[in-house]
Design a protein around this motif. Structure first.
Motif, PDB file in Angstrom:
ATOM      1  N   UNK A  51     -29.085  99.490  18.923  1.00 52.95           N
ATOM      2  CA  UNK A  51     -29.304  99.334  20.357  1.00 52.95           C
ATOM      3  C   UNK A  51     -28.086  99.755  21.162  1.00 52.95           C
ATOM      4  N   UNK A  52     -27.696  98.899  22.095  1.00 49.47           N
ATOM      5  CA  UNK A  52     -26.555  99.183  22.957  1.00 49.47           C
ATOM      6  C   UNK A  52     -25.260  98.543  22.460  1.00 49.47           C
ATOM      7  N   UNK A  53     -25.323  97.942  21.270  1.00 48.32           N
ATOM      8  CA  UNK A  53     -24.129  97.281  20.737  1.00 48.32           C
ATOM      9  C   UNK A  53     -23.113  98.306  20.261  1.00 48.32           C
ATOM     10  N   UNK A  54     -21.868  97.879  20.176  1.00 50.37           N
ATOM     11  CA  UNK A  54     -20.835  98.758  19.641  1.00 50.37           C
ATOM     12  C   UNK A  54     -21.176  99.076  18.189  1.00 50.37           C
ATOM     13  N   UNK A  55     -21.035 100.319  17.774  1.00 50.71           N
ATOM     14  CA  UNK A  55     -21.401 100.681  16.410  1.00 50.71           C
ATOM     15  C   UNK A  55     -20.467 100.059  15.382  1.00 50.71           C
ATOM     16  N   UNK A  56     -21.005  99.852  14.193  1.00 49.51           N
ATOM     17  CA  UNK A  56     -20.205  99.401  13.061  1.00 49.51           C
ATOM     18  C   UNK A  56     -19.678 100.650  12.366  1.00 49.51           C
ATOM     19  N   UNK A  57     -18.377 100.898  12.521  1.00 51.17           N
ATOM     20  CA  UNK A  57     -17.771 102.113  11.975  1.00 51.17           C
ATOM     21  C   UNK A  57     -17.029 101.848  10.673  1.00 51.17           C
ATOM     22  N   UNK A  58     -17.281 100.695  10.082  1.00 47.66           N
ATOM     23  CA  UNK A  58     -16.462 100.252   8.953  1.00 47.66           C
ATOM     24  C   UNK A  58     -16.538 101.175   7.740  1.00 47.66           C
ATOM     25  N   UNK A  59     -17.566 102.013   7.652  1.00 49.22           N
ATOM     26  CA  UNK A  59     -17.702 102.885   6.499  1.00 49.22           C
ATOM     27  C   UNK A  59     -17.103 104.273   6.665  1.00 49.22           C
ATOM     28  N   UNK A  60     -16.636 104.608   7.836  1.00 50.58           N
ATOM     29  CA  UNK A  60     -16.066 105.943   8.035  1.00 50.58           C
ATOM     30  C   UNK A  60     -14.813 106.096   7.184  1.00 50.58           C
ATOM     31  N   UNK A  61     -14.731 107.152   6.370  1.00 52.60           N
ATOM     32  CA  UNK A  61     -13.638 107.269   5.402  1.00 52.60           C
ATOM     33  C   UNK A  61     -12.283 107.626   6.010  1.00 52.60           C
ATOM     34  N   UNK A  62     -12.259 108.256   7.165  1.00 50.06           N
ATOM     35  CA  UNK A  62     -10.987 108.604   7.797  1.00 50.06           C
ATOM     36  C   UNK A  62     -11.234 108.850   9.273  1.00 50.06           C
ATOM     37  N   UNK A  63     -10.141 109.015  10.017  1.00 49.72           N
ATOM     38  CA  UNK A  63     -10.289 109.245  11.461  1.00 49.72           C
ATOM     39  C   UNK A  63     -10.769 110.663  11.762  1.00 49.72           C
ATOM     40  N   UNK A  64     -10.978 111.475  10.747  1.00 49.71           N
ATOM     41  CA  UNK A  64     -11.559 112.790  10.972  1.00 49.71           C
ATOM     42  C   UNK A  64     -13.059 112.680  11.222  1.00 49.71           C
TER      43      UNK A  64
END
Lengths: 115, 112
Positions: A51-64
């Motif tokens: 929805x409009x919630x902040x995404x869960x980015x915990x799985x992104x492997x790097x800032x790229x």
């Protein structure tokens, strides 16, 4: 109705280039997921939008790696300065979570090859 | 979060019943158990979902014991077309937090 679609279906790029992968979820689905699947491996969670919630980015492997979802519908996964280890199939899924469990509907994936 | 463990591979023959068991010792009260099937070059596809006891649909059954620390996907009378990778998924969605744990997948090969 149409299922989840992803584009491009295949992408070949050179090391160091940026790539954008697109996902069109099922209309009305509030949840959207990105996964990465290396050859012969299981699913690696990357990012989750609800929805409009902040995404869960915990799985992104790097800032790229980054992703956005515009208007609660289409999502774009961006990989900057691609590396050879980024080569994989990138899968998008959407769902309409309810009180209980939910069913994820997957797209066909984008096969990324970084040379 | 629950850790989800399943066998890496299994073989069977056409017409047999196949049972694939997934262990999830730390399953939480709100967590559901879902199984997906994946063919080569395709995204996973939902097979069945359950919370406790037994669930059956037109393609499979799912058996969940009372303690819910494991679950068994049962495929009746398999055919060659059931050759695929089967994933166990445990978890529940809570607000904006992703709390789903995928197993590594079981590669099922059906022989004639």
């Amino acid at each position: 109705g149409a299922g989840v679609s992803q584009s491009p279906s295949n992408k070949v790029t050179e090391k160091g280039k940026d790539v954008e992968l697109r996902c069109d979820p099922i209309s009305g689905h509030t949840a959207l997921y990105w996964y990465r699947q290396s050859l012969g491996q299981g699913l690696e969670f990357l990012i989750y939008f609800q929805g409009n919630s902040a995404p869960d980015k915990s799985g992104l492997p790097s800032d790229r790696f980054s992703a956005e979802r515009t208007g609660g519908s289409v999502s774009t996964l961006t990989i900057q300065r691609t590396q050879q280890e980024d080569s994989a199939v990138y899968l998008c899924a959407s769902s309409s979570p309810g009180q209980g469990g939910e069913t994820q509907y997957f797209g066909p994936g984008t096969r990324l090859l970084v040379l | 979060l629950a850790k989800t463990t399943q066998p890496i591979s299994m073989d069977s023959y056409e017409g047999q019943e196949v049972n694939i068991t997934c262990s999830h010792n730390n399953i939480a009260t709100n967590d559901y158990i879902t199984w997906y099937q994946q063919f080569p070059s395709q995204g996973p596809r939902f097979i069945i979902q359950g919370y406790k006891t037994k669930v059956t649909n037109e393609v499979a059954s799912l058996f969940i014991p009372a303690d819910r620390k494991s679950s068994t996907l049962s495929l009746p009378r398999v055919s060659l077309s059931d050759t695929a990778v089967y994933y166990c998924l445990v978890g529940s969605l809570r607000d904006s937090n992703y709390q789903l744990i995928w197993g590594a997948g079981t590669k099922l090969i059906i022989k004639p």
